[in-house]
Design an enzyme around this catalytic site. Structure first.
Site, mmCIF file in Angstrom:
data_model
loop_
_atom_site.group_PDB
_atom_site.id
_atom_site.type_symbol
_atom_site.label_atom_id
_atom_site.label_comp_id
_atom_site.label_asym_id
_atom_site.label_seq_id
_atom_site.Cartn_x
_atom_site.Cartn_y
_atom_site.Cartn_z
ATOM 1 N N ILE A 205 0.863 -1.184 0.000
ATOM 2 C CA ILE A 205 0.000 0.000 0.000
ATOM 3 C C ILE A 205 0.900 1.235 0.000
ATOM 4 C CG2 ILE A 205 -1.777 1.257 1.294
ATOM 5 C CD1 ILE A 205 -2.693 -1.345 2.499
ATOM 6 N N ASP B 44 9.346 -4.506 -15.543
ATOM 7 C CA ASP B 44 7.922 -4.250 -15.309
ATOM 8 C C ASP B 44 7.589 -2.791 -15.623
ATOM 9 O OD1 ASP B 44 5.321 -4.915 -14.707
ATOM 10 O OD2 ASP B 44 5.571 -4.648 -12.548
HETATM 11 N N1 LIG Z 1 6.830 7.723 -4.973
HETATM 12 C C1 LIG Z 1 5.524 7.826 -5.237
HETATM 13 N N2 LIG Z 1 4.919 9.014 -5.232
HETATM 14 C C2 LIG Z 1 3.618 9.134 -5.510
HETATM 15 N N3 LIG Z 1 2.823 8.105 -5.813
HETATM 16 C C3 LIG Z 1 3.357 6.891 -5.840
HETATM 17 C C4 LIG Z 1 4.729 6.672 -5.536
HETATM 18 N N4 LIG Z 1 4.972 5.345 -5.660
HETATM 19 C C5 LIG Z 1 3.808 4.776 -6.003
HETATM 20 N N5 LIG Z 1 2.826 5.687 -6.100
HETATM 21 C C6 LIG Z 1 1.423 5.482 -6.463
HETATM 22 O O1 LIG Z 1 0.929 4.367 -5.801
HETATM 23 C C7 LIG Z 1 0.339 3.483 -6.743
HETATM 24 C C8 LIG Z 1 0.599 2.075 -6.269
HETATM 25 O O2 LIG Z 1 1.963 1.829 -6.422
HETATM 26 P P1 LIG Z 1 2.550 0.377 -6.382
HETATM 27 O O3 LIG Z 1 3.939 0.466 -6.901
HETATM 28 O O4 LIG Z 1 2.366 -0.215 -5.055
HETATM 29 O O5 LIG Z 1 1.596 -0.407 -7.273
HETATM 30 P P2 LIG Z 1 1.532 -0.565 -8.853
HETATM 31 O O6 LIG Z 1 2.893 -0.682 -9.438
HETATM 32 O O7 LIG Z 1 0.704 0.512 -9.442
HETATM 33 O O8 LIG Z 1 0.751 -1.902 -8.938
HETATM 34 P P3 LIG Z 1 1.404 -3.309 -8.776
HETATM 35 O O9 LIG Z 1 2.371 -3.239 -7.666
HETATM 36 O O10 LIG Z 1 0.250 -4.161 -8.463
HETATM 37 O O11 LIG Z 1 2.052 -3.547 -10.088
HETATM 38 C C9 LIG Z 1 0.986 3.819 -8.087
HETATM 39 O O12 LIG Z 1 0.138 3.608 -9.177
HETATM 40 C C10 LIG Z 1 1.340 5.267 -7.961
HETATM 41 O O13 LIG Z 1 0.316 6.070 -8.494
#
Ligand SMILES: Nc1ncnc2c1ncn2[C@@H]1O[C@H](COP(=O)(O)OP(=O)(O)OP(=O)(O)O)[C@@H](O)[C@H]1O
Length: 526
Positions: free
Chosen positions: A34, A142
């Site tokens: 999360i 990815d």
């Molecule tokens: N450093 C950050 N700053 C702002 N928002 C972020 C940051 N890192 C991630 N997020 C937001 O959180 C969301 C979830 O990120 P996360 O990397 O956990 O999942 P994901 O890559 O979108 O999905 P999955 O891990 O299932 O491939 C992202 O889509 C992004 O919008």
């Protein structure tokens, strides 16, 4: 326990985190973690707090959880990891990243926000980031729009290195089902991966970049396969037929027979998938990236020379690593999970639980500030850095975007509440003085992001005298976790929540068996 802490879901964010970071809101939920927006109470910096559940469930996961992301976090187009903090259960970890306003998936979903110039700038920055990674012999594996973070100045930062691997280690992984059966996003997977190739190259990322470009041009994902086979079918119907040598090049057991079948189906070439208004140089770049044979795909370095990004191209600002990034821990040394966990917290540049110890510099001669100030607001930090060093994120004068172009770009994208666009001295900028109602900014973020400026960290350039030496890889992971792990803690993968349409899938034996079955059934039907 403070009142505010009680109001945040106690089960999700622990008090020692809350004491350090004021959790503002949850911004994302990936398959295994999360993400929250938060404010560092000490520095006032806005950060992203990512909780990864059960990060040390077994040796493999623990091993890949070793996070020497500082190798890549120095790059302006790669997200910077600011801190790593243990959870009280010693199983979960909190990763603290610099905060970005949105991601490319959200921006594309909003419709026609991205103008031609933004698409070019996004691709340019992605090529730069990939040149850097690939020069360290690391592939991300990815890359997809939701892993491309953006700010209101259209600065791109690649994130989510959960699947990143050193090419030196791929060979070793090929015998390790936990690492080959990884969860990745199907729509952005290269054909060789879909076909179970044993040969990985940087081309895997370049294919994904082609899919990202295609998605920006089309407004939706280019190849929305519903299964591995369907994904290959969709790809094969759009790209030129591979030669027998091309098929051999991907070293896939199943490739040849699967591809032969698919070549019989009608073609809808890429140009027919896209609007006629797509610029010819965009189409040309797309065709250079979406090439079946990974050896014939554009490399990041070559892509940086493509006319599509020529207005931004400046070799002096497109650094490369001059050493291979390899595993921090000698692979011959079998460490226990506990030992791996301890290694993670020992890593230079990572601070341990809760307190604000100074981070030691990871390399001699680094000019880059690595201490507690590294955790400062990335807005403030970048600004300060600019003021101190005179370094602004700079695009060369010959590639500078004119005032008119800039005004036609971000101001139009943002449509409301903008001051006149400023082209900073020697800078390419879509600087905003107001971000209220900015469609690029996550709702209720506007008050926090006013006045962002384009700038970035100066890179730690290494002198040529520094031999190619072993460096630890950027390999912390959630997605190398097996499919069924952590789900209870993290909730269902987003794909299952229906809020998100990118397809996930596991590259595993079942999928590959399906490919064989596909060939056999077709053979029997003849
Ligand atoms: N450093 C950050 N700053 C702002 N928002 C972020 C940051 N890192 C991630 N997020 C937001 O959180 C969301 C979830 O990120 P996360 O990397 O956990 O999942 P994901 O890559 O979108 O999905 P999955 O891990 O299932 O491939 C992202 O889509 C992004 O919008």
């Amino acid at each position: 326990m403070s009142k505010k802490f009680e109001s945040v879901k106690v089960s999700e964010v622990e008090e020692h985190i809350f004491l350090k970071y004021e959790i503002r809101k949850r911004i994302g939920k990936g398959a295994y973690g999360i993400v929250w927006k938060a404010v560092d109470r000490q520095t006032g910096a806005t950060v992203a707090v990512k909780k990864i559940f059960d990060a040390f469930r077994n040796r493999t996961d623990a091993q890949v959880a070793i996070i020497p992301m500082q190798e890549f976090g120095d790059h302006p187009n790669i997200i910077k990891l600011l801190n790593v903090i243990r959870a009280q259960n010693d199983k979960d970890i909190y990763l603290i990243f610099e905060y970005m306003d949105t991601d490319l998936h959200a921006v594309i979903k909003k419709g026609s926000l991205l103008k031609d110039i933004h698409k070019r700038y996004v691709m340019y920055q992605l090529f730069k980031a990939n040149k850097y990674l690939h020069s360290g012999n690391v592939i991300h594996r990815d890359e997809k729009p939701s892993n491309v973070l953006l700010d209101t100045d259209c600065i791109v930062k690649l994130c989510d290195f959960g699947l990143a691997r050193s090419l030196n280690q791929i060979q070793e992984d090929s015998g390790n089902p936990a690492l080959t059966e990884y969860v990745a996003t199907r729509w952005y997977r290269a054909p060789e991966i879909l076909l179970g190739s044993t040969r990985y190259t940087n081309g895997v990322d370049m294919w994904s970049l082609g899919c990202i470009l295609g998605e920006m041009l089309l407004g939706k994902a280019l190849f929305q396969g519903t299964s591995t086979i369907n994904q290959v079918e969709k790809i094969m119907s759009a790209i030129p037929h591979p030669s027998p040598e091309d098929i051999l090049a991907i070293k896939s057991e199943y490739g040849s027979s699967v591809i032969q079948r698919m070549l019989l189906k009608p073609q809808v070439p890429l140009e027919d998938l896209l609007q006629p208004s797509v610029p010819p140089d965009a189409l040309d770049l797309l065709k250079g990236l979406l090439v079946f044979n990974p050896d014939k795909r554009l490399t990041a370095e070559q892509a940086l020379h493509h006319p599509y990004v020529s207005r931004f191209h400046n070799p002096a600002k497109e650094p490369a690593l001059n050493y291979d990034v390899v595993l921090a821990v000698d692979d011959d040394v079998q460490l226990s999970v506990i030992q791996y966990r301890n290694k993670l917290y020992e890593l230079p540049n990572n601070r341990t639980c809760g307190d604000c110890q100074e981070k030691p510099s990871s390399r001699k001669g680094d000019k880059e500030e690595q201490g507690p100030a590294a955790a400062a607001s990335h807005n403030n930090e970048r600004k300060t850095r600019n003021e101190e060093t005179g370094e602004t994120y700079h695009e060369p004068s010959h590639t500078e975007v004119t005032k008119t172009e800039a005004a036609n770009s971000m101001d139009q994208i943002l449509q409301r509440g903008r001051s006149a666009t400023v082209v900073h001295n020697r800078s390419f900028s879509w600087s905003l003085s107001q971000t209220q109602n900015n469609p690029l900014v996550r709702k209720d973020d506007a008050f926090l992001t006013a006045g962002l400026h384009i700038s970035s960290a100066p890179l730690n350039q290494r002198s040529s005298s520094q031999a190619r030496e072993a460096r630890p890889p950027p390999r912390f992971s959630k997605k190398v976790f097996q499919n069924n792990c952590n789900v209870a803690g993290a909730g269902d993968p987003r794909a299952k929540l229906g809020s998100y349409t990118q397809a996930y899938g596991t590259i595993n034996k079942t999928e590959l068996d399906n490919l064989i079955r596909y060939v056999l059934i077709n053979d029997c039907n003849e």
